[in-house]
Scaffold this motif. Structure first.
Motif, short mmCIF file in Angstrom:
data_model
loop_
_atom_site.label_atom_id
_atom_site.label_comp_id
_atom_site.label_asym_id
_atom_site.label_seq_id
_atom_site.Cartn_x
_atom_site.Cartn_y
_atom_site.Cartn_z
N GLU A 299 0.83 -1.20 0.00
CA GLU A 299 0.00 0.00 0.00
C GLU A 299 0.87 1.26 0.00
OE1 GLU A 299 -2.30 -0.68 3.53
OE2 GLU A 299 -3.99 -1.41 2.35
N PRO A 300 0.39 2.34 -0.65
CA PRO A 300 1.13 3.60 -0.61
C PRO A 300 1.07 4.23 0.77
CG PRO A 300 -0.97 3.88 -1.75
CD PRO A 300 -0.81 2.42 -1.48
N LEU A 301 1.82 5.31 0.96
CA LEU A 301 2.00 5.89 2.29
C LEU A 301 0.69 6.24 2.97
CD1 LEU A 301 5.07 8.24 1.73
CD2 LEU A 301 5.02 5.97 2.75
N LEU A 302 -0.17 6.99 2.28
CA LEU A 302 -1.40 7.43 2.93
C LEU A 302 -2.30 6.25 3.26
CD1 LEU A 302 -2.26 10.70 0.96
CD2 LEU A 302 -1.14 10.46 3.18
N ALA A 303 -2.32 5.24 2.40
CA ALA A 303 -3.13 4.05 2.67
C ALA A 303 -2.59 3.28 3.86
CB ALA A 303 -3.20 3.16 1.44
N GLN A 304 -1.29 3.41 4.14
CA GLN A 304 -0.68 2.78 5.30
C GLN A 304 -0.93 3.57 6.58
OE1 GLN A 304 3.47 1.60 4.92
NE2 GLN A 304 3.30 1.68 2.70
N GLY A 305 -1.56 4.73 6.42
CA GLY A 305 -1.74 5.60 7.57
C GLY A 305 -0.52 6.45 7.85
N ILE A 306 0.42 6.48 6.91
CA ILE A 306 1.63 7.29 7.08
C ILE A 306 1.36 8.66 6.45
CG2 ILE A 306 4.10 7.50 6.60
CD1 ILE A 306 4.25 4.49 6.47
N THR A 307 0.88 9.56 7.25
CA THR A 307 0.55 10.91 6.80
C THR A 307 1.74 11.83 7.03
OG1 THR A 307 -0.44 11.32 8.97
CG2 THR A 307 -1.92 10.62 7.19
N GLN A 308 1.58 13.07 6.61
CA GLN A 308 2.69 14.01 6.64
C GLN A 308 3.23 14.25 8.05
OE1 GLN A 308 1.86 17.71 4.57
NE2 GLN A 308 3.44 18.78 5.71
N ASP A 309 2.41 14.03 9.07
CA ASP A 309 2.85 14.27 10.44
C ASP A 309 3.52 13.05 11.07
OD1 ASP A 309 0.62 12.70 10.61
OD2 ASP A 309 -0.46 13.96 12.05
N ASN A 310 3.73 12.00 10.27
CA ASN A 310 4.36 10.77 10.75
C ASN A 310 5.86 10.83 10.47
OD1 ASN A 310 5.30 8.00 10.92
ND2 ASN A 310 3.17 7.35 10.76
N PRO A 311 6.72 10.51 11.46
CA PRO A 311 8.17 10.54 11.24
C PRO A 311 8.64 9.64 10.11
CG PRO A 311 7.68 10.43 13.58
CD PRO A 311 6.38 10.21 12.87
#
Length: 683
Positions: A49-61
C-alpha cells in the motif's frame, strides 16, 4: 510469464508492479535494509500500500517521499480531485468545514514559484507573519523533485524534473537575491566539483548514437570522439568526425551532408537577403523545413536533429522556428549565414525572452538532485527546523523532517496532499478584507477551508478558471490559452556502471527509440552526497521521453502527449526501460534482470510552461515581448488574488518562476499598503 520478460527481469519485486495496475508508490524490497538504516524509520515495506493508505501521513516521522519508487511526478493521489473537478465543472462546497485558521497569505502550489512567493513575502513582512502553502503532491518542489536511492550503503540522488540553474549570471535580480539569501554559493560548488568534471573523460567515456533495427535494419552502437576533438581536428562540431560518420549506416550522400552542415565553413544558404530578412524568414520556417528545403540535406540527416528544442518546448524540429535552432540552440546548418545577434539578446534566454535577465550568459549549474536542492534550501529558510544543517553542502544528505512542515505557531507551513478546489473573496469583490481557500486532502474526501488576507496562485494557469469562478471572462480565456508540454523523466538505479566503461561511453542517444537516450548521471557532488568515483560503484542513470506527434499543430501534440502519459502503465514503462538497456548497453555486459535495483518514473502530463513560437503565434509575442501576449492578461491581479507561476512568464525557466513570484508578492504588498488598490486591480 513470457521467457523474454523473465530475461528482462520483469518478475523482479523491486517495483511492486502488481499494485494498482503498476502505479504503486512503495519502496523497493531490494532497498529495505539500506533505507531503514538511512532514515532510522521508514514506510512499512512489507505491504504493497502507498503511504497514505498505510496511515503514514505528513505528520508521521516515517513520511519520506524522496525514497518512493514506482510512479512519481504526477503520482496517484495527486490528480484525482482535480480531474473530478474538471469533469463536474466545479466543486461542491456545501459541506466544507472551516478549520478556524487565518493567515496573512495562502500560496497555492509548493513548486519553485510558490516557495519563492513565500520567501519574498516573509522576507518583506517579517517572521511574525503567517503563511500557508498548499500543494496537491506528496512532496514539495513542484517539478523540482528529488529522487533518492540507497544501495549497499551508497546514497544516490537525481532530479525527478527540473534539471539546473541555467546561465546563473543571467538571473534577474530578485532571483539572484533569493539564491544568495538561502545560502547558495555557486563559485564554491563549482570549485568543489573540479575533479568530478573530468571524471568520465578520464575514464575514456564519450558519447554514442544507437541506430535501431526498426529504422536502420540492424541495431548498431557507434561511439563518437569528443565534440571538442572533432571540432579541433576537422572543423566541425557535434562529434561528427569523418571516422564517426563512416561507421554509421548513413547513405553516402547523407554522410556528405552531415559533414557539410556541421562544418564551420558552410555556404550562405540565404545569400541575397539582408540580415534582418534572413532572421524574419527563419522565424517563420521550421528547422525541419530549413534543412530540407534551404540547406537541402538528405532526409536521413534529420534523424540526428529531430529532437532539437524538445528540452525547452516539448516539441521537436518540425515545430520550432529555424531561428530558434540557429540563435537559441546553436544547431547545425547556419554557420554560413553570418547572423547578427537579435535585439536585446532575446534568444539568449530561449525560450520566452529575457524576462528580466541582466547579462549574457553561458553554461549551467546542476546539483546532484537538480533544482530540488534549491527547493530544500528554500524550505530550510522558511522552516529552519525542517531541514537539518546550516550550509548549502549539508542539504545534500539532509533527511527532511516532513512533520515539521505543517506545525502550529511557525511563520510558514507547507500542507501536502491538499488539492485547492476554490478560492473566493470573503465578501463582495472590491470590498472584501480577505479570501477563503477551500482544499481537499488526498483520500479524505473532506473539503476544508482556511482564510487569509491575500492569496497567491502559484499553480498552473489552465486550472485557475475552475478554481476562481468569479474571474472576468476575458482573463479566464487568457489563462486557458497555453497547453503545458508533457514529459517523462525516468531514473534507474543500477548496481554498477562497468557496462558503460566496457563500451567506452557515458551515454547513448537513440532518436527513434521509445526513450530518446540513456545517460550516466552528471558527475557532481554536494557535501557528503558524493558522486560514485569508480565503475564498480552503484549509480543512477537517466532516460527521458517527450511524447509528441511530429507534423501536427503544437497544442495538439501536447494534448496527445498528455493522453499518452496518463494512460501508460508503470509496467509498460518498465518493460520499455529494460528493453532499451539490454539493446543499447547489453553488449557491455549489462543484465537488466540482475543489475537494476530501483526505478522511478517521473511523469509530468502538465510539464513545461507553454512558450510562444513564431510558427504558431504572432512575431511580436516572441521577439518584442508585447503586452498583447495572453500570459500578460492572464496574470493580472484580481482583488486580493495574485498569480505567480512559470505560465505567467510563458517560460519554463526557474528564474522566470521566481520573478513572477516576486511580482505577485509585490502586488500583495502594495494592496497591504494601499487597500483601495483592491477595488481596481482586476483588468
Amino acid at each position: 510469464m513470457d521467457p523474454n520478460d523473465r530475461n528482462l527481469g520483469m518478475d523482479s519485486n523491486i517495483t511492486r508492479r502488481d499494485f494498482l495496475n503498476g502505479v504503486a508508490v512503495t519502496i523497493g524490497a531490494g532497498l529495505i535494509p539500506e533505507i531503514a538504516s538511512a532514515q532510522n524509520a521508514g514506510p512499512d515495506t512489507s505491504t504493497q500500500e502507498p503511504l497514505l493508505a498505510q496511515g503514514i501521513t505528513q505528520d508521521n516521522p516515517q513520511y519520506y517521499p524522496p525514497l518512493l519508487t514506482g510512479m512519481r511526478g504526477s503520482h496517484p493521489g495527486s490528480f484525482e480531485v482535480a480531474h473530478q473537478m474538471r469533469d463536474d465543472g466545479k466543486w461542491d462546497l456545501s459541506s466544507a468545514e472551516d478549520t478556524g485558521e487565518n493567515y496573512d497569505l495562502v500560496v497555492v502550489g509548493a513548486g519553485m514559484s510558490g516557495l519563492a512567493a513565500a520567501y519574498f513575502f516573509v522576507n518583506n513582512v517579517g517572521r511574525d507573519s503567517r503563511v500557508l502553502i498548499l500543494d496537491n503532491h506528496d512532496d514539495f518542489g513542484g517539478h523540482a523533485k528529488r529522487n533518492e536511492f540507497v544501495y549497499n550503503g551508497h546514497t544516490m540522488a537525481l532530479n525527478g524534473g527540473t534539471d539546473n540553474i541555467e546561465s546563473p549570471e543571467r538571473y534577474n535580480k530578485p532571483s539572484q537575491q533569493l539564491l544568495n539569501a538561502i545560502g547558495i554559493n555557486l563559485d564554491r560548488f563549482v570549485a568543489a566539483n573540479a575533479k568530478n568534471r573530468d571524471l568520465y573523460n578520464s575514464l575514456g567515456l564519450g558519447g554514442s548514437y544507437f541506430f535501431d533495427k526498426e529504422t536502420w535494419g540492424a541495431d548498431t552502437l557507434v561511439k563518437q570522439v569528443s565534440p571538442a576533438a572533432s571540432a579541433a581536428t576537422e572543423g566541425r562540431g557535434g562529434g561528427m568526425s569523418p571516422d564517426f560518420l563512416e561507421r554509421t549506416p548513413l547513405s553516402d550522400q547523407a554522410k556528405k551532408d552531415m559533414a557539410r552542415i556541421y562544418s564551420r565553413h558552410q555556404p550562405d544558404y540565404l545569400a541575397g537577403l539582408t540580415a534582418s530578412e534572413k532572421q524574419e524568414k527563419l522565424a517563420k520556417m521550421s528547422y525541419t523545413d530549413y534543412l530540407l528545403k534551404v540547406a537541402k540535406v538528405d532526409p536521413q540527416c534529420l534523424w540526428f536533429v529531430q529532437h532539437t528544442g524538445e528540452g525547452n518546448f516539448c516539441i521537436g524540429a518540425d515545430a520550432i522556428p529555424a531561428l530558434f535552432a540557429a540563435q537559441g540552440f546553436g544547431s547545425p546548418g547556419f554557420s554560413g549565414l553570418n547572423l547578427p545577434p537579435l535585439p536585446n539578446g532575446l534568444l539568449e534566454d530561449m525560450p520566452g525572452g529575457m524576462h528580466g535577465r541582466q547579462n549574457p550568459g553561458s553554461g549551467s549549474i546542476h546539483f546532484p538532485d537538480g533544482n530540488a536542492t534549491i527547493a530544500r534550501l528554500l524550505i530550510r529558510w522558511l522552516i529552519p527546523d525542517a531541514v537539518p544543517g546550516t550550509t548549502m553542502e549539508s542539504v545534500g544528505m539532509a533527511k527532511i523532517n516532513y512533520p515539521y512542515l505543517d506545525r502550529k505557531d511557525q511563520t510558514a507551513r507547507v500542507r501536502l496532499n491538499s488539492t485547492v478546489v476554490n478560492v473566493r473573496h470573503d465578501g463582495s469583490y472590491g470590498k472584501a478584507n480577505g479570501v477563503v481557500v477551500s482544499y481537499v486532502r488526498t483520500g479524505s474526501g473532506k473539503t476544508s477551508q482556511v482564510k487569509a488576507k491575500a492569496c497567491v496562485l502559484a499553480c498552473w494557469n489552465m486550472f485557475i478558471p475552475m478554481m476562481v469562478p468569479e474571474l472576468p471572462g476575458t482573463q479566464k480565456e487568457a489563462l486557458k490559452y497555453g497547453v503545458k508540454g508533457p514529459l517523462v523523466h525516468t531514473n534507474v538505479a543500477i548496481k554498477n556502471w562497468k557496462s558503460f566503461q566496457k563500451l567506452g561511453i557515458r551515454g547513448v542517444t537513440a532518436p527513434t527509440m521509445y526513450w530518446r537516450g540513456v545517460t550516466l548521471s552528471q558527475a557532481v557532488s554536494l557535501g557528503d552526497l558524493q558522486h560514485p568515483q569508480t565503475p564498480d560503484d552503484p549509480i543512477v542513470i537517466n532516460l527521458s521521453r517527450i511524447p509528441n506527434s511530429p507534423g501536427k499543430p503544437r497544442k495538439e501534440q501536447h494534448e496527445l502527449g498528455r493522453l499518452e502519459v496518463y494512460t501508460t502503465t508503470f509496467e509498460s514503462y518498465e518493460r520499455k526501460i529494460r528493453e532499451m538497456l539490454v539493446r543499447t548497453i547489453g553488449a557491455g555486459g549489462f543484465d537488466p534482470a540482475q543489475d537494476i535495483v530501483g526505478i522511478m518514473i517521473n511523469r509530468w502530463p502538465h510539464g513545461y510552461a507553454y512558450t510562444y513560437n513564431s510558427l504558431f503565434e504572432p512575431m511580436d509575442w516572441v521577439y518584442t515581448q508585447t503586452d498583447a501576449r495572453p500570459c500578460v492578461a492572464a496574470r493580472k491581479p484580481f482583488g486580493l488574488i495574485s498569480i505567480a507561476n512559470s505560465d505567467a512568464a510563458a517560460s519554463p525557466h526557474t528564474d522566470a518562476a521566481m520573478l513572477e513570484a516576486h511580482r505577485a508578492v509585490q502586488e500583495v504588498l502594495e494592496r497591504r499598503a494601499w487597500p483601495s488598490l483592491t477595488q481596481t486591480s482586476a483588468g
